[in-house]
Design a protein around this motif. Sequence first.
Motif, PDB file in Angstrom:
ATOM      1  N   ASN A   1    -113.227 -48.351 -52.862  1.00  0.00           N
ATOM      2  CA  ASN A   1    -112.834 -47.404 -53.828  1.00  0.00           C
ATOM      3  C   ASN A   1    -112.926 -45.861 -52.783  1.00  0.00           C
TER       4      ASN A   1
ATOM      5  N   ALA B   1    -112.175 -37.366 -63.422  1.00  0.00           N
ATOM      6  CA  ALA B   1    -112.150 -38.194 -64.698  1.00  0.00           C
ATOM      7  C   ALA B   1    -112.196 -39.537 -64.066  1.00  0.00           C
ATOM      8  N   LYS B   2    -111.356 -39.887 -63.243  1.00  0.00           N
ATOM      9  CA  LYS B   2    -111.285 -41.406 -62.550  1.00  0.00           C
ATOM     10  C   LYS B   2    -112.255 -41.683 -61.745  1.00  0.00           C
ATOM     11  N   LYS B   3    -112.831 -40.960 -60.800  1.00  0.00           N
ATOM     12  CA  LYS B   3    -114.123 -41.127 -60.424  1.00  0.00           C
ATOM     13  C   LYS B   3    -115.348 -41.324 -61.431  1.00  0.00           C
ATOM     14  N   GLU B   4    -115.338 -40.422 -62.238  1.00  0.00           N
ATOM     15  CA  GLU B   4    -116.572 -40.670 -63.136  1.00  0.00           C
ATOM     16  C   GLU B   4    -116.412 -41.953 -63.882  1.00  0.00           C
ATOM     17  N   LYS B   5    -115.151 -42.429 -64.293  1.00  0.00           N
ATOM     18  CA  LYS B   5    -115.079 -43.873 -64.935  1.00  0.00           C
ATOM     19  C   LYS B   5    -115.574 -44.929 -63.841  1.00  0.00           C
ATOM     20  N   LEU B   6    -114.982 -44.599 -62.517  1.00  0.00           N
ATOM     21  CA  LEU B   6    -115.739 -45.518 -61.647  1.00  0.00           C
ATOM     22  C   LEU B   6    -117.198 -45.694 -61.773  1.00  0.00           C
ATOM     23  N   TRP B   7    -117.780 -44.655 -61.549  1.00  0.00           N
ATOM     24  CA  TRP B   7    -119.178 -44.671 -61.450  1.00  0.00           C
ATOM     25  C   TRP B   7    -119.680 -45.198 -62.671  1.00  0.00           C
ATOM     26  N   ARG B   8    -119.229 -44.952 -63.925  1.00  0.00           N
ATOM     27  CA  ARG B   8    -119.767 -45.245 -65.202  1.00  0.00           C
ATOM     28  C   ARG B   8    -119.835 -46.878 -64.980  1.00  0.00           C
ATOM     29  N   ASP B   9    -118.573 -47.316 -64.972  1.00  0.00           N
ATOM     30  CA  ASP B   9    -118.101 -48.620 -64.862  1.00  0.00           C
ATOM     31  C   ASP B   9    -119.272 -49.572 -63.950  1.00  0.00           C
TER      32      ASP B   9
END
Length: 103
Positions: free
Chosen positions: A8, A23-31
């Motif tokens: 990533n 937002a995309k990076k936060e989603k990656l971290w959350r997932d």
Amino acid sequence: MIEWLEANPVLYNKKLNLYKDTAKKEKLWRDKAVEMGKSVDVLKIWYSSLRSRYGKLKKLRSGSGDGELTERDDWVLRNFEFLRPHIYELQKKTIVSVSIREI
């Protein structure tokens, strides 16, 4: 975790347009946090700490190389090598204090 980070580059490659997509990076971290059963903050702190450590070790290695590396330092250097092209040393700014006295 390291394989996931390497897969990533949006998380560490500032040259990518998507690097600014928080937002995309936060989603990656959350997932990833959900997958691992950890909090996002724990993962980010882990990454940030090891990224900083890698940068310091890289700088030491290119210098005089004084001292032995610990097993952990060796592990960090080997596993975070993919970050090498993305870490730049910033030039430190010299602060000069000038006082003017009336004669």
